[in-house]
Each structure stands twice: as C-alpha cells, then as structure tokens.
Design an enzyme around this catalytic site. Structure first.
Site, PDB file in Angstrom:
ATOM      1  N   GLY A  85       0.828  -1.212   0.000  1.00  0.00           N
ATOM      2  CA  GLY A  85       0.000   0.000   0.000  1.00  0.00           C
ATOM      3  C   GLY A  85       0.852   1.247   0.000  1.00  0.00           C
ATOM      4  N   ASN A  86       0.226   2.383   0.145  1.00  0.00           N
ATOM      5  CA  ASN A  86       0.982   3.640   0.260  1.00  0.00           C
ATOM      6  C   ASN A  86       0.335   4.523   1.313  1.00  0.00           C
ATOM      7  OD1 ASN A  86      -0.989   5.451  -1.042  1.00  0.00           O
ATOM      8  ND2 ASN A  86      -0.540   4.230  -2.857  1.00  0.00           N
ATOM      9  N   ARG A  87       0.950   5.683   1.565  1.00  0.00           N
ATOM     10  CA  ARG A  87       0.549   6.520   2.706  1.00  0.00           C
ATOM     11  C   ARG A  87      -0.566   7.518   2.384  1.00  0.00           C
ATOM     12  NH1 ARG A  87       4.414   5.459   6.429  1.00  0.00           N
ATOM     13  NH2 ARG A  87       6.470   4.950   5.611  1.00  0.00           N
ATOM     14  N   SER A  88      -1.145   7.439   1.202  1.00  0.00           N
ATOM     15  CA  SER A  88      -2.180   8.426   0.849  1.00  0.00           C
ATOM     16  C   SER A  88      -3.395   8.311   1.774  1.00  0.00           C
ATOM     17  CB  SER A  88      -2.623   8.203  -0.596  1.00  0.00           C
ATOM     18  OG  SER A  88      -3.789   8.947  -0.835  1.00  0.00           O
ATOM     19  N   ALA A  97      -3.978   7.885  -5.149  1.00  0.00           N
ATOM     20  CA  ALA A  97      -2.583   7.451  -5.271  1.00  0.00           C
ATOM     21  C   ALA A  97      -2.628   5.971  -5.639  1.00  0.00           C
ATOM     22  CB  ALA A  97      -1.855   7.667  -3.961  1.00  0.00           C
TER      23      ALA A  97
END
Ligand SMILES: Cc1cc2nc3c(=O)[nH]c(=O)nc-3n(C[C@H](O)[C@H](O)[C@H](O)COP(=O)(O)O)c2cc1C
Length: 413
Positions: free
Chosen positions: A220-223, A287
């Site tokens: 995943g990512n931090r968005s 994102a």
C-alpha cells in the site's frame, strides 16, 4: 506568471449564508448546540429559533453565546421599525433547518399551523426547509407521523431520516437524531443547486490502493485520500453530480454525492471506467499503486522453520488516465514529485494528454492537511499557488477548471 493572490481560495459554500436553525423540544435539543457551533465556525450567518418546549431542554443563552445573536422565541417580538418579525426572518433565509424536529412540530408543519415563531417562519419562507426528526421509536413509526412526513416530503421539504440506536427512553430503536454531517450535507445539497457545475457529472478518485500479496498482506501507500475527499466536496458545492471512487485508505469518505469503494488498482480502474462513461470531468486524485504482486497467493504465506523469505515479483498496474481518455471528458491528473516538479509535471501533462495537472511536492503533501501546488493547463498556463489547506486548494482547483471546460460540452449553461 500571475500573482498568487489572484488565486486566493473562493469562500466555502456555507460562508456568509443566512441559515435559520429551528430547535424543538426533544431530548436531542442539546445536540443542536453542536450543530449551531459548527455552522457558526463555517462562517454561516446563523439565526436560532426555539420553541417554548425547546427552552425546557437547553437555555437560549447557549445559542446566543454561539451565534452572538438574540434567539427568536416569541412570534410577537421583533416588530419594531423595519423589522417584520417572522416575515423578515423568513425572507432573509437561504435555508431553514429544523433539528431536532419533534413529532409535535412535524404535525403542526404538516397542518400549516402558525402558533409560534418557528411555525410562522416555516410557513412564511420560500427557502429550502431541511427537517431532521428525533423521537421515540413508536412515535416515529406511528401512522400519523408517517403521514405527516410524507405530506411534508410531497411539498418539497427535505427529511433527513433519523437513525437506529440508543434512544433517550433507554430502549434501542428508530428515531435517533441523525449525525450533524448528514444534516449539513442535506443543507449543502440545497444550497449548491444551480451552481456553476449544475448538470455536470464529476468523478473523483481518492486514496491509495491495496495490492494483495496473500489474503492478509498487501502493498500500500501513505495516501489518506484527504485531497480527493476535499475535491468531491468542492465539486458537489459547485452543483455537480459527484461520484467518488475511494480506495481502502480513506477512513472518512465524502458525506455528499455517491461513494463507490474499491481495494486494488484494477478494481479502481474498472469503477472509474464505468463511472466516466457519461461523465464530464474526471479528477484522478487517488494514489494508485503503479505496481502489484504478479500473482496474489491464495493462502497465507507461512514462515516455516528454515524457510527463505519469499520473493514478491511485481508487475505494472493499468494506467487509469490513459484507459479512460475520450473526447468530452475533461481530465485532471495529479503529480506528486520529489524532484524537478514543474519540468516533470509538464512532461506528464503532455504524455498523458491531460487537460489540467495539479503538481505538488510528494513528501510535503502526502498525509498532510496542507498542500502547496502548481496548476498546469493543456494551453501552457501555469499557476503557482501559495500553501493552502487541502479544502481551500480543492476549491481553487474546481473553480479553475470550470472556465477551462469546453463551452460545447456544457449541458445546461
Ligand atoms: C423528557 C422529554 C423528552 C421528550 N423528547 C421528545 C423527543 O425526543 N421527540 C419528540 O417528538 N417529543 C419529545 N417530547 C415531547 C415534546 O417535548 C412535546 O411534544 C412538546 O409539546 C414539543 O413541543 P415543540 O414541538 O413545540 O417543541 C419529550 C418530552 C419530554 C418531557
């Protein structure tokens, strides 16, 4: 390059609007103080009207302190000089909310009775009326209340349905006053009618995606999705028909428009394609993961004694903007860069044939409540914006894209 102060954010939809808040005599009257405080903080010019029964539950002083205005209670007050009591108040309103609305006030509204300041204002106003009922379960389900509610609906009154849950009687059931956010969303829907994006469908994607490694793990990512949610809000407040396609990282999805949830980039791609078929604008603020594990394992990967750590091979995800491109769909992309912001963003704008690109510093922006963005347009215009809260930036973006929409595409105008 134009001076940045030309792009000061437009005010929010609620700022400066005259809203009358009617408070009636139910146990949930105390919650109206929170509604009043929130609306006042949004810059609403708020006037509170209380029924006699409401004053048994909450003191008018609470609302006077919040609004710095006298609370209207008596239909015979306010007739000095230019003031014509309930008639002046009713005519000056952009919207009238009744929250909480008792069974009794709902019945009096349905009958057109005018025996206090609130019912007089409600009958005299031409402004949209939003009613948020709150009462005991059987009162809410009583045929008399059902009939009164349907009658009010048929006359164009917006009813924000109560919820199920703990009631003041101690029982669980229907009739609990709904959340402040749902009431405010209903007010915004009324105030946004006929805005500059009326008749337009705007699709907004928000948040990061999760790319499965196995049933319990993902990349995943931090968005946080805050920017996308703010854009959905801003487009809605400009009158658009908004659909938000939100990824799993979005914990507080938009309260307005329609919300479609998804997990992975491929699910988001499918939803965006479906929703943009008849849309005017796509704002890709999500994102989306560029890569995903080549194949997600069906069972949880085990850590056996002496086992090597698994190697996860990645493959590219679909480029959503490239797959939805068509004439008549205004495309807004986002670029979060760490180096050479404008040059890299210009290249992205051209490579993806976007109509508008919002470029911002990846590290400073992701997860933050603020953003310092540069707007790039297909015609070569570049606007550097000052540091803004994401809600403010969203309003600037929406108001900058409105004149950039091709005239021929306007459905109503
Ligand atoms: C403790 C208490 C709680 C009440 N709560 C509610 C309520 O939640 N909803 C409702 O419709 N009536 C409720 N009532 C009844 C109303 O107060 C009553 O019908 C009153 O006449 C309403 O007047 P109004 O509609 O002019 O404010 C409650 C009464 C009492 C004594």
């Amino acid at each position: 390059m134009p001076p940045t102060d030309r792009f000061a954010p437009p005010p929010s939809l609620l700022t400066g609007k005259r809203i009358v808040l009617g408070v009636t005599g139910g146990i949930a009257a105390y919650k109206a103080a929170d509604h009043a405080s929130y609306l006042a903080q949004q810059g609403v010019d708020l006037r509170v009207v209380m029924t006699a029964a409401a004053t048994r539950f909450v003191g008018p002083m609470t609302f006077e302190a919040i609004t710095r205005q006298p609370v209207y209670r008596d239909v015979f007050d306010g007739w000095a000089g230019e003031e014509a009591g309930h008639v002046t108040l009713a005519a000056s309103a952009d919207a009238v909310i009744v929250a909480p609305a008792t069974a009794n006030t709902i019945a009096r509204m349905a009958q057109g009775m005018v025996d206090d300041m609130l019912t007089a204002t409600l009958l005299a106003t031409q402004a949209p009326i939003i009613v948020a009922p709150a009462m005991e379960h059987h009162m809410w389900h009583h045929p008399a209340t059902r009939a009164n509610i349907e009658l009010l609906r048929s006359r164009g009154v917006t009813i924000v349905e109560p919820e199920s849950g703990h009631l003041a009687s101690g029982a669980n059931g229907d009739g609990r006053l709904t959340s402040r956010d749902r009431i405010v969303a209903a007010v915004r829907e009324q105030l946004a009618r006929g805005g500059p994006l009326a008749g337009r469908k705007v699709v907004v994607s928000a948040g990061g995606t999760h790319e499965a490694i196995d049933p319990v793990r993902f990349i995943g990512n931090r968005s946080s999705g805050q920017m996308g949610v703010a854009l959905a809000d801003a487009a809605f407040d400009a009158g658009a028909d908004v659909v938000s396609v939100v990824g799993p990282t979005v914990t507080v999805p938009p309260m307005v428009g329609r919300v479609e949830r998804c997990e992975s980039a491929r699910e988001m791609s499918a939803l965006v394609q479906e929703e943009t078929g008849d849309a005017d604008v796509l704002i890709m603020a999500a994102a989306v993961a560029d890569f995903r594990p080549e194949s997600a394992v069906a069972s949880k990967i085990k850590k056996g004694p002496g086992d090597d750590a698994p190697i996860v091979r990645l493959t590219r995800n679909p480029d959503i903007l490239a797959t939805v491109k068509r004439d008549g769909l205004f495309l807004v992309g986002f670029a979060a860069e760490t180096d050479d912001l404008v040059a890299n963003s210009q290249a992205k704008l051209q490579a993806k044939a976007l109509d508008m690109l919002v470029a911002n510093d990846a590290v400073a922006t992701i997860g933050s409540a603020n953003s310092q963005a540069t707007l790039l347009f297909a015609n070569g215009d570049v606007i550097q914006l000052p540091l803004l809260a994401k809600a403010e930036l969203a309003r600037v973006i929406v108001h900058q894209l409105i004149p950039a929409l091709p005239e021929a595409e306007r459905k109503d105008a």
